[in-house]
Enzyme design. Structure first.
Site, PDB file in Angstrom:
ATOM      1  N   LEU A 180       1.046 -73.782 -52.937  1.00 19.10           N
ATOM      2  CA  LEU A 180      -0.161 -74.599 -52.976  1.00 19.10           C
ATOM      3  C   LEU A 180       0.010 -75.707 -54.001  1.00 19.10           C
ATOM      4  CD1 LEU A 180      -3.113 -74.874 -51.971  1.00 19.10           C
ATOM      5  CD2 LEU A 180      -3.780 -73.399 -53.885  1.00 19.10           C
TER       6      LEU A 180
ATOM      7  N   VAL B   4       2.860 -77.425 -58.422  1.00 19.35           N
ATOM      8  CA  VAL B   4       2.317 -76.149 -57.959  1.00 19.35           C
ATOM      9  C   VAL B   4       0.969 -75.916 -58.619  1.00 19.35           C
ATOM     10  CG1 VAL B   4       2.683 -73.643 -57.877  1.00 19.35           C
ATOM     11  CG2 VAL B   4       4.627 -75.206 -57.608  1.00 19.35           C
ATOM     12  N   HIS B   5      -0.006 -75.519 -57.824  1.00 19.21           N
ATOM     13  CA  HIS B   5      -1.346 -75.230 -58.342  1.00 19.21           C
ATOM     14  C   HIS B   5      -1.256 -74.107 -59.375  1.00 19.21           C
ATOM     15  CE1 HIS B   5      -5.549 -73.913 -58.373  1.00 19.21           C
ATOM     16  NE2 HIS B   5      -5.853 -75.089 -57.834  1.00 19.21           N
ATOM     17  N   PRO B   6      -2.041 -74.198 -60.467  1.00 18.91           N
ATOM     18  CA  PRO B   6      -1.995 -73.140 -61.489  1.00 18.91           C
ATOM     19  C   PRO B   6      -2.162 -71.734 -60.931  1.00 18.91           C
ATOM     20  CG  PRO B   6      -3.258 -75.003 -62.304  1.00 18.91           C
ATOM     21  CD  PRO B   6      -2.931 -75.307 -60.872  1.00 18.91           C
TER      22      PRO B   6
END
Length: 339
Positions: A163, A227-229
């Protein structure tokens, strides 16, 4: 004890709850009861499929269970893009040169492609926070333990979409800079459309020409390959396995698409299959490890203590029971990697 096992139809309400909790971005886990029901049916059929030559459309969904409660799920697609091309952006460098002007420019560009079509895909990962430090590792790597035991069902290369970055409202700067101009849809809408339909509409509406990165807004450029946390932990688990993310991007949010050679992954290279013996008490040398049985339809994976001596794996009764193993059967063992 945390146990990873194949999904069943009775898990549908729990899977629906997880799909809603996962929010925008986990498109392989749509918050749509009908679509989820189809995935569960497809998974059960795949686990029961004994014809390897017919395994191209197989889909394997696993769930993480604790005391009868479903806490997470993760899946494997045997062949990404089996029914239609699997679209992604390929990150490239284009050279624009003029000998007369003595100019030589190297420009970062993105080309839409379906290079990853036909590869094995890890997807649908979502896990509720748990006190056990190894929870995410167990759920993620259990898929690789299954692949190790059913190697003939899967191809040579493997991918996993991460994501990408979003703002607090769930909007993607990468999508706003590119996709929105051709779809007139915001990011949550297009994610929902993909989850409920397919990526075919991307080929129908997106331009087939290279996207020149320097022409994008700064926010979109910074989002490329990020990348999303919320996905940093599962991403790190796969990177420690041997996945790399330096060439392909998700076509919607620009998130990294990790790739690897299956047979070079840590779990595939560093596991043993040993006969089991059961003992009420284990020696002090026993260590926690990632464990799995060697079944397919009755696959089980846990983190538990094991003592290896003289080519035998000693388990306590609780771990053996969780793995559906009895003395003399085989257990697959791989070391935990941790953070």
């Amino acid at each position: 004890m945390l146990i990873v096992r194949p999904v069943t139809i009775s898990d549908l309400p729990a899977i629906e709850r997880l799909a809603i909790a996962s929010g925008v971005g986990v498109t392989s886990l749509p918050a749509n009861r009908e679509k989820l029901f189809e995935k569960l049916q497809r998974s059960m059929s795949s686990f029961d499929n004994e014809t390897v030559a017919d395994a191209g459309n197989d889909y394997y969904m696993l769930v993480l269970e604790k005391d009868g409660e479903i806490l997470g799920t993760a899946a494997i697609v045997a062949v990404a893009g089996f029914d239609e091309p699997f679209y992604s952006y390929r990150s490239e460098t284009l050279v624009h040169a003029s000998r007369a002007l003595k100019v030589n420019n190297r420009i970062h560009a993105l080309n839409m492609c379906h290079d990853l079509t036909g590869m094995v895909q890890l997807c649908g990962f979502f896990c509720e926070p748990q006190p056990e430090s190894y929870t995410a590792e167990l759920l993620s790597r259990a898929r690789l333990m299954l692949i190790a035991g059913e190697r003939q069902r899967f191809g040579r290369r493997i991918i996993a979409e991460m994501l990408g970055t979003h703002d607090v409202a769930g909007q993607s700067p990468f999508w706003d800079a590119i996709g929105r101009r051709f779809f007139n849809m915001d990011f949550p809408q297009v994610e929902l459309a993909f989850a409920e339909h397919s990526k075919t509409f991307v080929a129908e509406l997106m331009p087939p020409y290279p996207i020149y990165v320097p022409l994008l807004p700064d926010a979109a450029q910074h989002a490329i390959g990020q990348v999303h946390p919320a996905f940093e932990q599962p991403c790190n688990i796969l990177v420690r396995e041997g996945f790399e993310g330096d060439q392909y991007l998700d076509i919607f949010d620009g998130g990294a698409v990790l790739t690897a050679e299956i047979d070079r992954l840590f779990t595939l290279c560093h596991h043993d299959c040993l006969p089991v013996e059961i003992a009420a008490s284990l020696p002090e040398s026993a260590q926690e490890a990632l464990l799995a049985n060697t079944a397919c339809a009755e696959f089980r994976s846990v983190v538990g203590k094991v003592a290896v001596a003289d080519g035998v794996a000693w388990l306590n009764p609780d771990v053996a029971r969780a793995l559906c193993l009895t003395s003399g059967q085989q257990v697959r063992i791989s070391a935990l990697q941790g953070e």
